[in-house]
Design a protein around this motif. Structure first.
Motif, PDB file in Angstrom:
ATOM      1  N   GLY A 196       0.798  -1.156   0.008  1.00  0.00           N
ATOM      2  CA  GLY A 196       0.090  -0.003   0.093  1.00  0.00           C
ATOM      3  C   GLY A 196       0.779   1.277   0.038  1.00  0.00           C
ATOM      4  N   ALA A 197       2.186   1.222   0.217  1.00  0.00           N
ATOM      5  CA  ALA A 197       2.957   2.206   0.257  1.00  0.00           C
ATOM      6  C   ALA A 197       3.906   2.574  -1.067  1.00  0.00           C
ATOM      7  CB  ALA A 197       4.342   2.074   1.309  1.00  0.00           C
ATOM      8  N   ILE A 198       3.579   1.899  -2.054  1.00  0.00           N
ATOM      9  CA  ILE A 198       4.176   2.039  -3.247  1.00  0.00           C
ATOM     10  C   ILE A 198       3.674   3.051  -4.216  1.00  0.00           C
ATOM     11  CG2 ILE A 198       4.937  -0.625  -3.200  1.00  0.00           C
ATOM     12  CD1 ILE A 198       3.292  -0.900  -5.793  1.00  0.00           C
ATOM     13  N   ASP A 199       2.669   3.799  -3.757  1.00  0.00           N
ATOM     14  CA  ASP A 199       2.215   4.697  -4.664  1.00  0.00           C
ATOM     15  C   ASP A 199       2.509   6.334  -3.808  1.00  0.00           C
ATOM     16  OD1 ASP A 199       0.943   3.124  -6.511  1.00  0.00           O
ATOM     17  OD2 ASP A 199      -0.721   2.862  -4.957  1.00  0.00           O
ATOM     18  N   GLN A 200       3.143   6.091  -2.807  1.00  0.00           N
ATOM     19  CA  GLN A 200       3.631   7.194  -2.038  1.00  0.00           C
ATOM     20  C   GLN A 200       4.775   8.006  -2.645  1.00  0.00           C
ATOM     21  OE1 GLN A 200       2.268   8.687   0.999  1.00  0.00           O
ATOM     22  NE2 GLN A 200       0.469   7.121   0.922  1.00  0.00           N
ATOM     23  N   GLY A 201       4.511   9.404  -2.416  1.00  0.00           N
ATOM     24  CA  GLY A 201       5.613  10.256  -2.954  1.00  0.00           C
ATOM     25  C   GLY A 201       7.214   9.830  -2.369  1.00  0.00           C
ATOM     26  N   GLY A 202       7.124   9.577  -1.006  1.00  0.00           N
ATOM     27  CA  GLY A 202       8.176   9.503  -0.273  1.00  0.00           C
ATOM     28  C   GLY A 202       9.019   8.133  -0.917  1.00  0.00           C
ATOM     29  N   PHE A 203       8.274   7.246  -1.377  1.00  0.00           N
ATOM     30  CA  PHE A 203       8.952   5.972  -1.891  1.00  0.00           C
ATOM     31  C   PHE A 203       9.375   6.261  -3.218  1.00  0.00           C
ATOM     32  CE2 PHE A 203       7.840   2.235  -4.705  1.00  0.00           C
ATOM     33  CZ  PHE A 203       8.851   1.472  -4.277  1.00  0.00           C
ATOM     34  N   LEU A 246      23.010   4.501  -4.979  1.00  0.00           N
ATOM     35  CA  LEU A 246      23.526   4.233  -3.772  1.00  0.00           C
ATOM     36  C   LEU A 246      23.068   2.804  -3.125  1.00  0.00           C
ATOM     37  CD1 LEU A 246      21.541   7.157  -2.068  1.00  0.00           C
ATOM     38  CD2 LEU A 246      24.134   7.089  -2.505  1.00  0.00           C
ATOM     39  N   PRO A 247      23.790   2.260  -2.064  1.00  0.00           N
ATOM     40  CA  PRO A 247      23.721   0.889  -1.672  1.00  0.00           C
ATOM     41  C   PRO A 247      22.584   0.475  -0.996  1.00  0.00           C
ATOM     42  CG  PRO A 247      25.296   1.959  -0.250  1.00  0.00           C
ATOM     43  CD  PRO A 247      24.922   2.948  -1.631  1.00  0.00           C
ATOM     44  N   VAL A 248      21.550   0.712  -1.550  1.00  0.00           N
ATOM     45  CA  VAL A 248      19.983   0.178  -0.699  1.00  0.00           C
ATOM     46  C   VAL A 248      19.163  -0.354  -1.297  1.00  0.00           C
ATOM     47  CG1 VAL A 248      19.139   2.403  -2.145  1.00  0.00           C
ATOM     48  CG2 VAL A 248      18.240   1.883   0.194  1.00  0.00           C
ATOM     49  N   VAL A 249      18.366  -1.420  -0.721  1.00  0.00           N
ATOM     50  CA  VAL A 249      17.610  -2.220  -1.098  1.00  0.00           C
ATOM     51  C   VAL A 249      16.303  -1.754  -0.769  1.00  0.00           C
ATOM     52  CG1 VAL A 249      16.926  -4.785  -1.518  1.00  0.00           C
ATOM     53  CG2 VAL A 249      19.337  -4.052  -1.443  1.00  0.00           C
ATOM     54  N   PHE A 250      15.152  -1.748  -1.552  1.00  0.00           N
ATOM     55  CA  PHE A 250      13.741  -1.514  -1.161  1.00  0.00           C
ATOM     56  C   PHE A 250      13.012  -2.911  -1.129  1.00  0.00           C
ATOM     57  CE2 PHE A 250      15.441   2.260  -2.906  1.00  0.00           C
ATOM     58  CZ  PHE A 250      15.234   3.173  -2.270  1.00  0.00           C
ATOM     59  N   VAL A 251      12.217  -3.367  -0.110  1.00  0.00           N
ATOM     60  CA  VAL A 251      11.832  -4.566  -0.051  1.00  0.00           C
ATOM     61  C   VAL A 251      10.128  -4.284   0.229  1.00  0.00           C
ATOM     62  CG1 VAL A 251      11.378  -6.887   1.129  1.00  0.00           C
ATOM     63  CG2 VAL A 251      13.737  -5.700   0.805  1.00  0.00           C
ATOM     64  N   ILE A 252       9.407  -4.586  -0.909  1.00  0.00           N
ATOM     65  CA  ILE A 252       7.930  -4.441  -0.522  1.00  0.00           C
ATOM     66  C   ILE A 252       7.472  -5.744  -0.151  1.00  0.00           C
ATOM     67  CG2 ILE A 252       5.918  -4.181  -1.878  1.00  0.00           C
ATOM     68  CD1 ILE A 252       7.503  -2.685  -4.023  1.00  0.00           C
ATOM     69  N   GLU A 253       6.785  -5.731   1.044  1.00  0.00           N
ATOM     70  CA  GLU A 253       6.023  -6.936   1.373  1.00  0.00           C
ATOM     71  C   GLU A 253       4.462  -6.730   0.941  1.00  0.00           C
ATOM     72  OE1 GLU A 253       8.157  -8.055   5.431  1.00  0.00           O
ATOM     73  OE2 GLU A 253       6.641  -6.352   5.609  1.00  0.00           O
ATOM     74  N   THR A 258      18.325  -1.974  -5.518  1.00  0.00           N
ATOM     75  CA  THR A 258      17.579  -2.778  -6.118  1.00  0.00           C
ATOM     76  C   THR A 258      16.105  -2.668  -5.422  1.00  0.00           C
ATOM     77  OG1 THR A 258      19.375  -4.445  -6.629  1.00  0.00           O
ATOM     78  CG2 THR A 258      17.065  -5.254  -6.730  1.00  0.00           C
ATOM     79  N   LEU A 259      15.082  -2.843  -6.417  1.00  0.00           N
ATOM     80  CA  LEU A 259      13.458  -3.066  -5.890  1.00  0.00           C
ATOM     81  C   LEU A 259      13.245  -4.660  -5.821  1.00  0.00           C
ATOM     82  CD1 LEU A 259      11.057  -1.932  -4.764  1.00  0.00           C
ATOM     83  CD2 LEU A 259      10.392  -1.182  -7.065  1.00  0.00           C
ATOM     84  N   LEU A 260      12.920  -5.024  -4.645  1.00  0.00           N
ATOM     85  CA  LEU A 260      12.058  -6.365  -4.550  1.00  0.00           C
ATOM     86  C   LEU A 260      10.942  -6.181  -4.177  1.00  0.00           C
ATOM     87  CD1 LEU A 260      15.104  -8.323  -2.690  1.00  0.00           C
ATOM     88  CD2 LEU A 260      14.851  -8.375  -5.221  1.00  0.00           C
ATOM     89  N   GLU A 261      10.116  -7.150  -4.613  1.00  0.00           N
ATOM     90  CA  GLU A 261       8.678  -7.159  -4.121  1.00  0.00           C
ATOM     91  C   GLU A 261       8.536  -8.766  -3.632  1.00  0.00           C
ATOM     92  OE1 GLU A 261       4.647  -5.351  -4.767  1.00  0.00           O
ATOM     93  OE2 GLU A 261       4.681  -7.263  -6.278  1.00  0.00           O
ATOM     94  N   VAL A 262       8.040  -8.934  -2.533  1.00  0.00           N
ATOM     95  CA  VAL A 262       7.871 -10.299  -1.787  1.00  0.00           C
ATOM     96  C   VAL A 262       6.530 -10.717  -1.482  1.00  0.00           C
ATOM     97  CG1 VAL A 262       8.659 -11.937   0.091  1.00  0.00           C
ATOM     98  CG2 VAL A 262      10.243 -10.398  -0.844  1.00  0.00           C
ATOM     99  N   GLN A 263       5.855 -11.678  -1.972  1.00  0.00           N
ATOM    100  CA  GLN A 263       4.532 -12.048  -1.438  1.00  0.00           C
ATOM    101  C   GLN A 263       4.519 -12.763  -0.388  1.00  0.00           C
ATOM    102  OE1 GLN A 263       1.539 -12.117  -3.822  1.00  0.00           O
ATOM    103  NE2 GLN A 263       1.031 -12.276  -1.490  1.00  0.00           N
TER     104      GLN A 263
END
Length: 333
Positions: free
Chosen positions: A145-152, A164-171, A230-235
Motif C-alpha cells: 500500500g506504500a508503493i504509490d507514496q511520494g516518499g517511496f 546508492l547501496p540500498v535495497v527496497f523490499v515491498i511486502e 534494487t527493488l524487490l517485492e515479496v509475496q
C-alpha cells in the motif's frame, strides 16, 4: 531462518493474547497492558528472515508499522523491544514510542507508523555509507500500500541518481489496510516501479524464505559491491487483521482461510526435513524460540512504568545559550 521465523510467529501470537487483556467485551483501545494500536505481521516471516540473513549490525534497516518480524531477524534486543511495546521505561525508547516507533542503534534498526516513511532515511543511510567509503548497505521494508507514496518514489529516484547501496523490499500481502491491492495500485507487480527509475526490480511470487534469501542475497551483494540499488517485492500473507480489533468485515472469509493455509514456516520446515533435519531438532529449535519469547514478555511486564514527569524528558533539546546572539530567537525559546 527457521528459528527467527518461529520466534516471530510465536511472539506475535503471544502479543495478541496480551493485547486483548482488559479490552473485552467492549473493545477499549486504551485498556490493558499494551495500550494503543498493535499491528501484527503473522504471515510475513519469510520476508524478514530471508532478507536479514545477509545483513550485518552496521547495515541499516527501516521497517513500517508492522515491524516485529524484521526487528527479530535484524537482531534487535527482544527484551527491550518488548518492554517498549508494554510502555515500560527500560524499553528501547523508554516506553514513549510504542511498537510502531522502535529504534535500536546497536543494530541500526528503526521503524515508523507513517506510510513509506522509512524509505528516505534508508536512502540517507546508504548515502552516508557511500560517502564514508564503507561497504555497509541499507534496506527499507514497506507494504504494497506504500508503493504509490511520494516518499517511496522520490527515494527510488534519489537512490538511482546517486547509485546508492540500498535495497527496497515491498511486502505484498494483497491488502492496503482494507483495500485490495488491485483497487488502489495500477500495477499487479510492484517491482515494476523500478522500471521508471532505471534500476533492477524482481518479484518473489511465494512466501518461501529460501527464495527470498536467494533474491535478497543477490540484491544486497550488488549494493555492497557498489553496483547500486534494487527493488524487490515479496509475496507474503496477512494472517490477522490490519490491527488488533479489526473485524475484517471487508475481507472475504475465503481469503482469510487461504492466508492461513499458505504458511511459510511449514514450507521451510518441510525444506529442512527434505535435507535430513529430524523433527526432534525442529522441536528443539521451536522450544528454544518459545522460551526466549516467554522470558522477554515476563521480563517486560515486571519492568517499571515511566513516571508522568518523564514525558518532558528526552523530547527536545534546547538551543545553545549563544543562539540568541547568533541571530536566533530571543531567550532561546
Amino acid at each position: 531462518m527457521y528459528e527467527q521465523m518461529v520466534t516471530a510467529r510465536y511472539y506475535e501470537e503471544q502479543l495478541q493474547e496480551e493485547y486483548l487483556v482488559g479490552k473485552q467485551p467492549a473493545f477499549d483501545i486504551s485498556a490493558g497492558p499494551i495500550p494503543g494500536e498493535l499491528h501484527l505481521a503473522a504471515g510475513h516471516e519469510a520476508s524478514g528472515a530471508g532478507v536479514c540473513l545477509h545483513l550485518r549490525d552496521d547495515d541499516t534497516v527501516t521497517a513500517p508499522h508492522r515491524p516485529h518480524h524484521v526487528a527479530i531477524a535484524k537482531g534487535v534486543d527482544l527484551k527491550k523491544m518488548t518492554a517498549e511495546i508494554f510502555g515500560r521505561k527500560t524499553g528501547l525508547c523508554r516506553g514513549k514510542g510504542g511498537h510502531m516507533h522502535l529504534f535500536d542503534p546497536d543494530v541500526n534498526f528503526a521503524c515508523s507508523g507513517i506510510i513509506a516513511q522509512g524509505c528516505p532515511p534508508a536512502v540517507g543511510a546508504a548515502m552516508a555509507a557511500k560517502k564514508r567509503n564503507t561497504d555497509s548497505v541499507a534496506v527499507a521494508f514497506l507494504g504494497d500500500g506504500a508503493i504509490d507514496q511520494g516518499g517511496f518514489l522520490e527515494s527510488l529516484n534519489l537512490a538511482s541518481v546517486h547509485d546508492l547501496p540500498v535495497v527496497f523490499v515491498i511486502e505484498d500481502n494483497d491488502w492496503a489496510i482494507s483495500m485490495p491491492k488491485d483497487r488502489v495500485t495500477d500495477v499487479e507487480d510492484g517491482s515494476r516501479r523500478a522500471w521508471g527509475f532505471d534500476l533492477p526490480g524482481e518479484r518473489v511470487d511465494s512466501d518461501d524464505a529460501v527464495a527470498v534469501a536467494e533474491a535478497a542475497g543477490k540484491a544486497i551483494a550488488r549494493a555492497r559491491d557498489g553496483n547500486g540499488p534494487t527493488l524487490l517485492e515479496v509475496q507474503v500473507h496477512r494472517r490477522m487483521g490490519h490491527f488488533m480489533g479489526d473485524a475484517e468485515a471487508y475481507r472475504p472469509e475465503a481469503d482469510i482461510e487461504r492466508a492461513k493455509q499458505l504458511d511459510s514456516i511449514e514450507r521451510i520446515a518441510d525444506d529442512l526435513r527434505s535435507h535430513g533435519v529430524e523433527d526432534d531438532e525442529l522441536d528443539e529449535i521451536r522450544e528454544r524460540a518459545h522460551e526466549r519469547v516467554d522470558d522477554a514478555i515476563s521480563w517486560a511486564k515486571e519492568q517499571p512504568e515511566p513516571s508522568p514527569e518523564e514525558a518532558y524528558e528526552n523530547v527536545f533539546t534546547n538551543p545553545p545559550a549563544t543562539a540568541a546572539t547568533d541571530g536566533g530567537n530571543e531567550g532561546g525559546d
